[in-house]
Scaffold this active site. Structure first.
Site, mmCIF file in Angstrom:
data_model
loop_
_atom_site.group_PDB
_atom_site.id
_atom_site.type_symbol
_atom_site.label_atom_id
_atom_site.label_comp_id
_atom_site.label_asym_id
_atom_site.label_seq_id
_atom_site.Cartn_x
_atom_site.Cartn_y
_atom_site.Cartn_z
ATOM 1 N N GLY A 221 0.819 -1.217 0.000
ATOM 2 C CA GLY A 221 0.000 0.000 0.000
ATOM 3 C C GLY A 221 0.851 1.265 0.000
ATOM 4 O O GLY A 221 0.369 2.349 -0.315
ATOM 5 N N HIS A 247 -12.676 4.675 -4.633
ATOM 6 C CA HIS A 247 -12.176 3.535 -3.868
ATOM 7 C C HIS A 247 -13.314 2.515 -3.783
ATOM 8 O O HIS A 247 -13.930 2.344 -2.733
ATOM 9 C CB HIS A 247 -11.762 4.058 -2.487
ATOM 10 C CG HIS A 247 -10.976 3.085 -1.673
ATOM 11 N ND1 HIS A 247 -10.830 3.212 -0.314
ATOM 12 C CD2 HIS A 247 -10.277 1.984 -2.014
ATOM 13 C CE1 HIS A 247 -10.091 2.228 0.143
ATOM 14 N NE2 HIS A 247 -9.745 1.461 -0.872
ATOM 15 N N CYS A 272 -15.571 -2.905 6.799
ATOM 16 C CA CYS A 272 -17.022 -2.676 6.712
ATOM 17 C C CYS A 272 -17.685 -3.636 5.730
ATOM 18 O O CYS A 272 -18.851 -3.458 5.366
ATOM 19 C CB CYS A 272 -17.320 -1.242 6.322
ATOM 20 S SG CYS A 272 -16.842 -0.049 7.574
ATOM 21 N N LYS A 274 -16.345 -4.718 2.492
ATOM 22 C CA LYS A 274 -16.203 -4.425 1.058
ATOM 23 C C LYS A 274 -15.909 -5.691 0.228
ATOM 24 O O LYS A 274 -16.688 -6.039 -0.659
ATOM 25 C CB LYS A 274 -15.074 -3.407 0.881
ATOM 26 C CG LYS A 274 -14.921 -2.878 -0.532
ATOM 27 C CD LYS A 274 -13.777 -1.876 -0.534
ATOM 28 C CE LYS A 274 -13.535 -1.252 -1.872
ATOM 29 N NZ LYS A 274 -12.220 -0.617 -1.929
ATOM 30 N N THR A 275 -14.809 -6.363 0.554
ATOM 31 C CA THR A 275 -14.461 -7.540 -0.249
ATOM 32 C C THR A 275 -15.521 -8.620 -0.106
ATOM 33 O O THR A 275 -15.901 -9.267 -1.086
ATOM 34 C CB THR A 275 -13.065 -8.076 0.130
ATOM 35 O OG1 THR A 275 -12.145 -6.999 -0.015
ATOM 36 C CG2 THR A 275 -12.620 -9.210 -0.765
ATOM 37 N N ASN A 385 -3.012 -7.524 9.217
ATOM 38 C CA ASN A 385 -3.139 -6.994 7.855
ATOM 39 C C ASN A 385 -2.309 -7.822 6.862
ATOM 40 O O ASN A 385 -1.941 -7.337 5.805
ATOM 41 C CB ASN A 385 -2.689 -5.522 7.846
ATOM 42 C CG ASN A 385 -3.092 -4.795 6.567
ATOM 43 O OD1 ASN A 385 -4.119 -5.117 5.960
ATOM 44 N ND2 ASN A 385 -2.286 -3.837 6.137
HETATM 45 C C1 SPV Z 1 -6.884 -0.502 1.695
HETATM 46 O O1 SPV Z 1 -6.380 -0.366 2.805
HETATM 47 O O2 SPV Z 1 -7.832 0.191 1.306
HETATM 48 C C2 SPV Z 1 -6.361 -1.510 0.766
HETATM 49 C C3 SPV Z 1 -5.048 -2.084 1.038
HETATM 50 O O3 SPV Z 1 -6.968 -1.782 -0.234
HETATM 51 S S1 SPV Z 1 -3.770 -0.976 0.687
HETATM 52 O O4 SPV Z 1 -3.106 -1.406 -0.518
HETATM 53 O O5 SPV Z 1 -2.894 -0.990 1.797
HETATM 54 O O6 SPV Z 1 -4.345 0.343 0.478
HETATM 55 MN MN MN Z 2 -8.416 -0.216 -0.685
#
Ligand code: SPV
Ligand code: MN
Length: 621
Positions: A221, A247, A272, A274-275, A385
């Site tokens: 990230g 996003h 929340c 999302k995935t 994470n």
């Molecule tokens: C997020 O935190 O929104 C992600 C992972 O999708 S990162 O690549 O760390 O942003």
């Molecule tokens: Mn993200």
């Protein structure tokens, strides 16, 4: 090209650069090589041999280690570099420009001087990799070409799994300088391959140059230019053009018994749902993280996933809750694990449904259960994470339209928040402007599983606050304008999967979100009537009861419905006051400010009319 640059290129690399015929690319390389002082430059084209070279290099440098299952590798980030580094991610602010208090900035000249100082010789003795990608499908008007310069083979390899190859797109640019570029280096590494200078992590976003400079970090990230660094550049670009960078996931919804597919996007702050929404069984996934949205010729909204892979949280992925992903993670394919525990070539993570061994290798180094770090904190088996990186094409539920250069038509947008006591599970906005307001009010409540105090509500407009690099009022205005240009506007919904009863137990189970999403999909096709509540349109009990029966084979009681869809006036007024405060420091668009007044009035007049702080759905019919 200067002789200086030529010295770093062998014949093959030189030929690849010459074929691009792009002065801007050559100028950037010339500058980067003088600054970072690598021992050589390797140019990676879209050819399979070039791509394989990077894959092998990540193993040779030790940035990735092979695992027992074919194609699987593990990469560890520095123990202190396990998530996005918000404090050191800053927008370079040219003199005289203002971005508002929500955005972390540094004076551009000062920031550049600092980071150039830190980048001086940062690739000494190392190989500079130059890769070209396409943010979005190839041959698409949505897409943005992007160049990554890094000396990390892990970064270059991850991007190969997550993005479409773009050397060919750069050739098509035919000399045009309109692309993003990213320079990354993890800096000096210690014996374990961790950045030694992680205290000097810097991620500086240079909107003037469409570039991001990222150093002394490894976590994707922070280090992968194409992911959250490009998201910031694209938000800036979109906001000064006429489209949106969000996003958001994109999913295909397939209502049972109907032959249609309806595409929705969804923005959810982390934790929340999302995935898990994008991966609801029986649906298809176009993307799980970042979308570009445009007004299409026919007046509808189209969107593409700018990625082609998933960098997903691995914690709690287990055969019961996430069978598709779990299967992917346990069978041969190209896949990078990060920050999990390795023992005997096998990865272990938190919540996988299996006991982890007492020892192994993890993001700390040699791990033994009970071992403490330098601050006296017990080292977790794997990081919360910890992640996996795979191509979307590895998933059985990938949507067939994923590579469509025209994207997919979006009929619904979901803003998914998290609270235990305020918002109803699903609600449709009254109109586009009200939907923008709902997105702008997104909050997520911290849980016992996250660090810090429980029950604190964090605000993130459109789940995008970390990435907005234009003044917030401008970002909101662009959302309003976007809708007004659409002839066929997607409906906008808010969701909340996390309501609890007085004893602190969740009122719904994980899979129930399938019903809320199918109800929203049905609304987009006029299949369901709805009740107009002070917060927007909410479902009728009978429609949900039938959906629960047919889709989940579950009974859904009227009592639970009343509990879930009660309009909690007090809590909603408190939320409104919290959010209003956040938007009080800038001059926000009039329609947006008005939405707060209208919402308050609707809540107060309902409270007055029904003489109650809690309004049950049947009172509104
Ligand atoms: C997020 O935190 O929104 C992600 C992972 O999708 S990162 O690549 O760390 O942003
Ligand atoms: Mn993200």
């Amino acid at each position: 090209m200067t002789d200086h640059l030529r010295r770093f290129l062998d014949d093959a690399a030189l030929a690849k650069i010459i074929s691009l015929n792009n002065r801007h690319v050559t100028d950037i390389l010339e500058w980067a090589v003088r600054l970072c002082k690598p021992k050589k430059i390797t140019v990676v084209s879209d050819d399979p041999e070039d791509i394989d070279y990077v894959r092998q290099l990540a193993l040779q440098t030790g940035e990735e280690l092979p695992l027992a299952i074919e194609g699987h590798t593990i990469h560890f980030d520095n123990y202190r570099d396990q998530a996005r580094d918000k404090d050191h991610t800053r927008v370079l602010l040219p003199a005289g420009k203002k971005l508002g208090k929500h955005i972390n900035t540094i004076d551009r000249d000062k920031g550049l001087q600092e980071i150039f100082g830190l980048m001086d010789g940062i690739m000494q003795g190392k190989e500079m990799l130059v890769r070209f990608f396409s943010l979005g499908p190839r041959n698409s008007g949505f897409s943005i070409p992007a160049m990554q310069i890094t000396n990390s083979a892990y970064v270059a390899h991850s991007e190969d799994l997550l993005y479409r190859p773009g050397y060919g797109e750069f050739i098509k640019l035919n000399g045009n300088p309109d692309f993003f570029y990213f320079v990354h280096s993890a800096g000096e590494l210690d014996d374990q391959g961790h950045s030694k200078n992680d205290h000097l992590r810097r991620i500086y976003i240079d909107l003037e140059e469409n570039r991001v400079l990222s150093i002394n970090n490894q976590y994707a990230g922070n280090s992968l230019g194409l992911k959250k660094l490009a998201l910031r550049l694209a938000i800036n670009k979109a906001n000064y053009e006429d489209w949106l960078t969000e996003h958001m996931f994109i999913m295909g919804i397939h209502p049972p018994g109907k032959s249609r597919t309806t595409y929705f996007t969804g923005a959810f702050p982390s934790a929340c749902g999302k995935t898990s929404t994008a991966m609801i069984p029986g649906q298809t996934i176009v993307g799980d993280d970042i979308a570009y949205l445009r007004v299409w010729d026919d007046g509808s909204c189209h969107a593409v996933n700018i990625e082609s892979g998933i960098f997903g949280i691995i914690s709690d992925v287990n055969p019961v809750d996430d069978p598709l992903i779990y299967n992917c993670l346990t069978t041969p394919r190209e896949l990078i694990f990060s920050n999990v525990l390795i023992n005997n070539g096998k990865p272990y993570w938190i919540g996988m449904g299996q006991e982890a061994p007492e020892t192994g290798l993890n993001h700390f180094g040699r791990y033994e259960r009970g071992k403490k770090d330098e601050n006296g904190n017990e080292i977790p088996v794997a990081h919360k994470n910890a992640r996996y990186t795979i191509r979307l094409s590895e998933l059985d539920n990938v949507d067939p339209e994923m590579e469509n250069p025209d994207g997919v038509q979006i009929d619904g947008i979901i803003y998914g928040g998290r609270d235990s006591d305020t918002n109803v599970p699903v609600c449709q906005s009254l109109d586009w402007n009200h939907g923008v307001f709902l997105g702008a009010c997104l909050e997520s409540e911290t849980t016992a599983a996250t660090l810090g105090q429980e029950g604190v509500r964090k605000h993130s407009p459109m789940a995008n606050l970390d990435f907005v690099v234009v003044p917030l009022h401008r970002y909101i205005q662009n959302h309003l304008d976007f809708g007004h240009r659409l002839k066929k506007k997607p409906l906008i919904f808010s969701t909340n999967y996390f309501l609890k009863d007085d004893s602190g137990n969740y009122l719904t189970s994980k899979i129930d979100k399938k019903v809320w999403i199918l109800w929203a999909e049905g609304r987009a096709h006029g299949d369901f009537q709805a009740i107009e509540a002070p917060v927007g349109y909410i479902p009728y009990y009978t429609d949900l009861k039938i959906l629960f029966e047919t889709v989940l084979k579950k009974s859904f009681s009227l009592e639970l419905y009343r509990q879930l869809f009660a309009i909690r006036i007090d809590k909603l007024l408190q939320k409104l006051a919290r959010i209003e405060e956040i938007y009080s420091d800038e001059q926000f668009p009039e329609q947006f400010v008005a939405a707060f007044h209208v919402q308050r009035l609707r809540l107060l007049s309902a409270q007055e009319k029904y003489k109650s702080d809690i309004i049950y759905p049947e009172m509104l019919i």
